[in-house]
Design a protein around this motif. Structure first.
Motif, PDB file in Angstrom:
ATOM      1  N   ARG A 196       0.829  -1.211   0.000  1.00 57.89           N
ATOM      2  CA  ARG A 196       0.000   0.000   0.000  1.00 57.89           C
ATOM      3  C   ARG A 196       0.866   1.264   0.000  1.00 57.89           C
ATOM      4  O   ARG A 196       0.581   2.230  -0.709  1.00 57.89           O
ATOM      5  N   THR A 197       1.939   1.254   0.780  1.00 61.77           N
ATOM      6  CA  THR A 197       2.859   2.395   0.780  1.00 61.77           C
ATOM      7  C   THR A 197       3.553   2.524  -0.570  1.00 61.77           C
ATOM      8  O   THR A 197       3.743   3.628  -1.088  1.00 61.77           O
ATOM      9  N   LEU A 198       3.920   1.391  -1.154  1.00 64.68           N
ATOM     10  CA  LEU A 198       4.563   1.390  -2.470  1.00 64.68           C
ATOM     11  C   LEU A 198       3.646   2.003  -3.526  1.00 64.68           C
ATOM     12  O   LEU A 198       4.095   2.777  -4.385  1.00 64.68           O
ATOM     13  N   LEU A 199       2.371   1.696  -3.473  1.00 63.86           N
ATOM     14  CA  LEU A 199       1.410   2.279  -4.415  1.00 63.86           C
ATOM     15  C   LEU A 199       1.346   3.795  -4.262  1.00 63.86           C
ATOM     16  O   LEU A 199       1.309   4.535  -5.256  1.00 63.86           O
ATOM     17  N   VAL A 255      -5.507  -3.446  -0.019  1.00 62.45           N
ATOM     18  CA  VAL A 255      -4.577  -3.007  -1.058  1.00 62.45           C
ATOM     19  C   VAL A 255      -5.336  -2.398  -2.234  1.00 62.45           C
ATOM     20  O   VAL A 255      -4.938  -1.379  -2.798  1.00 62.45           O
ATOM     21  N   PHE A 256      -6.453  -3.001  -2.594  1.00 65.98           N
ATOM     22  CA  PHE A 256      -7.192  -2.551  -3.774  1.00 65.98           C
ATOM     23  C   PHE A 256      -7.937  -1.251  -3.502  1.00 65.98           C
ATOM     24  O   PHE A 256      -8.156  -0.455  -4.413  1.00 65.98           O
ATOM     25  N   MET A 259      -5.146   1.203  -3.985  1.00 63.57           N
ATOM     26  CA  MET A 259      -4.840   1.300  -5.407  1.00 63.57           C
ATOM     27  C   MET A 259      -5.838   2.206  -6.120  1.00 63.57           C
ATOM     28  O   MET A 259      -5.467   3.071  -6.924  1.00 63.57           O
ATOM     29  N   LEU A 260      -7.117   2.038  -5.812  1.00 60.34           N
ATOM     30  CA  LEU A 260      -8.146   2.869  -6.436  1.00 60.34           C
ATOM     31  C   LEU A 260      -8.010   4.326  -6.005  1.00 60.34           C
ATOM     32  O   LEU A 260      -8.160   5.251  -6.816  1.00 60.34           O
ATOM     33  N   SER A 261      -7.730   4.550  -4.723  1.00 52.48           N
ATOM     34  CA  SER A 261      -7.633   5.917  -4.202  1.00 52.48           C
ATOM     35  C   SER A 261      -6.504   6.696  -4.858  1.00 52.48           C
ATOM     36  O   SER A 261      -6.695   7.841  -5.295  1.00 52.48           O
ATOM     37  N   VAL A 262      -5.305   6.084  -4.923  1.00 50.88           N
ATOM     38  CA  VAL A 262      -4.166   6.814  -5.478  1.00 50.88           C
ATOM     39  C   VAL A 262      -4.310   7.006  -6.978  1.00 50.88           C
ATOM     40  O   VAL A 262      -3.929   8.049  -7.523  1.00 50.88           O
TER      41      VAL A 262
END
Length: 600
Positions: A196-199, A255-256, A259-262
């Motif tokens: 999540r941080t990587l995203l 995680v997803f 992913m959607l937020s960023v």
């Protein structure tokens, strides 16, 4: 309606977050979760000796103090990193030393951070996976890759020699490793946080760092503020590859949601594609014949949160598909469910400005009393907020609420609606009577204990309706003591503020005449409400407020809350130079009106 449904519960049950046990605490980590790095320190346990642990504990204490200058800080960091060199993995896996390293990395240069990551990865890079999937090491890896937010500071220098920075290279290596083991990472209790941080880093936006401490109650439902930063061009392409790999293992993990937020924030076109693919996955799963798989997922703790995020970020066409093909006809049942009702709240808010809201509203309206009895007040509040936003169905909702709280008939009960809505109690319960006939004492004092959060939010939403006369009439029936109770209550003060600031100048004056401004000014909540009322008040009303406050100068100036009111209202000026004070207030009023006309 049955007697047991006469008292509305004051809120929904709290949902457990993924990774929590039944008591709301974090699940205990399995023994050996950190694992051991094979091939390192063969023949001995992979842990720091007590001497090293003591050293890093002292370093952490020193980091809490300020450095004399940058030179001293750089020298200190370099000395500590020399102790880390050769045993970075052991440091990252140690409970004490990992915290020190986590705090040290923001003070390091980007090349130094890259060296730490490179050493933790080992010769083949496989050791970084073990560190990233450990309880202590995951925090260190997150702290390291978060330093990419400082990349633009050195980007110009790196551009001159046409080479990618060392930290950029290491972050890309981590991303490739995550892509290769995506299914394992997103299911791992610690690895998922690294992903999540990587995203966030790949997209170029980060929030506050993750901590082991539980957030304060008031911060649990607050969305963290994200900070945007420049990213290397390589990250633009790598994010696409990373999301593709994660979508191959799509499930209901948080995680997803990240992913959607960023992507919604930084890559809207990519977000649109991901939304469609996630919905395709959710609706393709097997379920009972004739039943949408979405109805099953809505009642699952983790999946419902993912669907909430999908609804929050979806465009009109996707929202229409969700409503028309999956949820229509099931809205009341879902609103009564302890988990699914949150999704209904998101959907009701998301479609407020579309025509489909009218159909959703009509369906939910049939179950309002049952929803109230279930205690799912968030659904009712969101219905009111959506009606206020869209300008539709306001009269129908208000009429339904009056009926549900037993104050629709006879008409004399209308003036009791405000305390009933604030307390979420029916007429008979609030006035302590088991019958609907006469003999009820309607002069029951408004107690702080009965004013609740969802009741406050409901009235605030209703105050935005085109027709507010019932609420204002009910407010005017409250005695000064009740108004003071409302004004100084943590959530009730927001109601008073909303009703006064949305009133006409004449109606506002009638309410202000009955308020006790000195006790309000000496209250945390009351002073905040008083300042909001002041900002919307005319010069005449400001003068009335100032005239009541001015005689209590010593009390107000010595109070921790009221002294700010005294200064902001310029009451010393009001006492000694009234004509000048009046001139200033008139100028501010004209300026406020001018900006208001422009905005309209």
């Amino acid at each position: 309606m049955e007697k047991e449904k006469k008292t509305w519960k004051k809120g929904e049950k709290k949902r457990k977050h993924a990774g929590e046990n039944s008591d709301g605490g974090l699940k205990k980590r399995k023994e050996g979760d950190d694992g051991e790095i094979k091939g390192r320190a063969e023949g001995s346990k992979n842990r720091l000796d007590p001497t090293n642990v003591g050293y890093f504990r002292r370093v952490d204490d020193r980091l809490k103090e300020a450095f004399e200058d940058d030179e001293m800080k750089e020298m200190f960091v370099e000395n500590v990193l020399s102790e880390v060199k050769g045993k970075a993995v052991l440091v990252a896996l140690d409970r004490t030393a990992s915290i020190t390293l986590q705090h040290l990395l923001p003070l390091c240069g980007l090349d130094q951070v890259a060296d730490v990551l490179k050493e933790m990865a080992g010769e083949t890079g496989s050791d970084l996976k073990t560190v990233a999937c450990s309880q202590c090491g995951s925090h260190v890896v997150e702290s390291a890759i978060r330093q990419m937010s400082r990349w633009s500071e050195s980007a110009q220098t790196e551009a001159e020699d046409d080479s990618s920075g060392p930290l950029e290279t290491q972050v890309l290596c981590l991303s490739r490793m995550v892509r290769e083991h995506s299914a394992e990472f997103i299911k791992h209790v610690h690895g998922t946080h690294v992903v999540r941080t990587l995203l966030h880093v790949m997209a170029g936006c980060i929030g506050p760092p993750r901590t082991t401490a539980q957030p304060a109650a008031k911060d649990r439902h607050v969305t963290p503020q994200l900070t945007d930063f420049d990213i290397p061009t390589s990250f633009w392409y790598e994010l696409k590859e990373l999301t593709e790999s994660l979508m191959a293992s799509v499930n209901r993990d948080a995680v997803f949601q990240t992913m959607l937020s960023v992507c919604h924030r930084k890559r809207p076109k990519l977000c649109k594609q991901l939304l469609k693919r996630i919905m395709a996955y959710l609706t393709s799963c097997s379920s009972a014949p004739g039943v949408s798989p979405l109805l099953v997922f809505l009642k699952d703790q983790a999946a419902s949160r993912l669907i909430e995020k999908v609804i929050q970020l979806s465009h009109k066409a996707l929202l229409r598909d969700i409503f028309k093909n999956h949820l229509r006809g099931h809205l009341v049942d879902l609103a009564l469910h302890p988990i699914a009702n949150f999704v209904i709240q998101r959907l009701t808010g998301a479609i407020a400005n579309y025509k489909m809201f009218l159909k959703l509203f009509d369906e939910l309206l049939e179950g309002v009393e049952a929803i109230l009895a279930a205690g799912h007040m968030g659904v009712i509040v969101q219905m009111a907020e959506s009606c206020a936003e869209s300008g539709e169905k306001q009269e129908e909702l208000l009429r339904c609420l009056l009926s549900a709280f037993h104050c629709a008939e006879p008409g004399s009960r209308h003036t009791s609606c405000l305390p009933l809505f604030l307390s979420l109690l029916t007429y008979e319960v609030y006035y302590q009577s088991d019958t609907a006939e006469g003999g009820i004492d309607t002069q029951v004092p408004l107690k702080s204990s009965v004013i609740c959060y969802h009741g406050s939010r409901l009235v605030q939403a209703l105050s935005k309706f085109k027709e507010r006369s019932l609420l204002l009439s009910s407010l005017r029936t409250l005695i000064p003591d009740d108004l003071l109770t409302l004004a100084t209550h943590s959530v009730g003060s927001h109601v008073l503020q909303a009703l006064i600031t949305t009133s006409s100048d004449k109606g506002r004056g009638k309410i202000l005449k009955r308020l006790e401004f000195v006790p309000m000014a000496c209250s945390r909540s009351g002073s905040r409400a008083l300042e909001a009322i002041w900002n919307s008040a005319s010069v005449t009303h400001r003068q009335c407020i100032a005239e009541e406050l001015a005689p209590s100068e010593s009390q107000l100036r010595s109070d921790q809350f009221a002294r700010h009111v005294w200064a902001k209202f310029a009451l010393s000026h009001f006492i000694h130079r009234r004509a000048h004070w009046q001139e200033i207030q008139t100028g501010e009023s004209k300026k406020r009106k001018m900006f208001s006309d422009i905005l309209e």
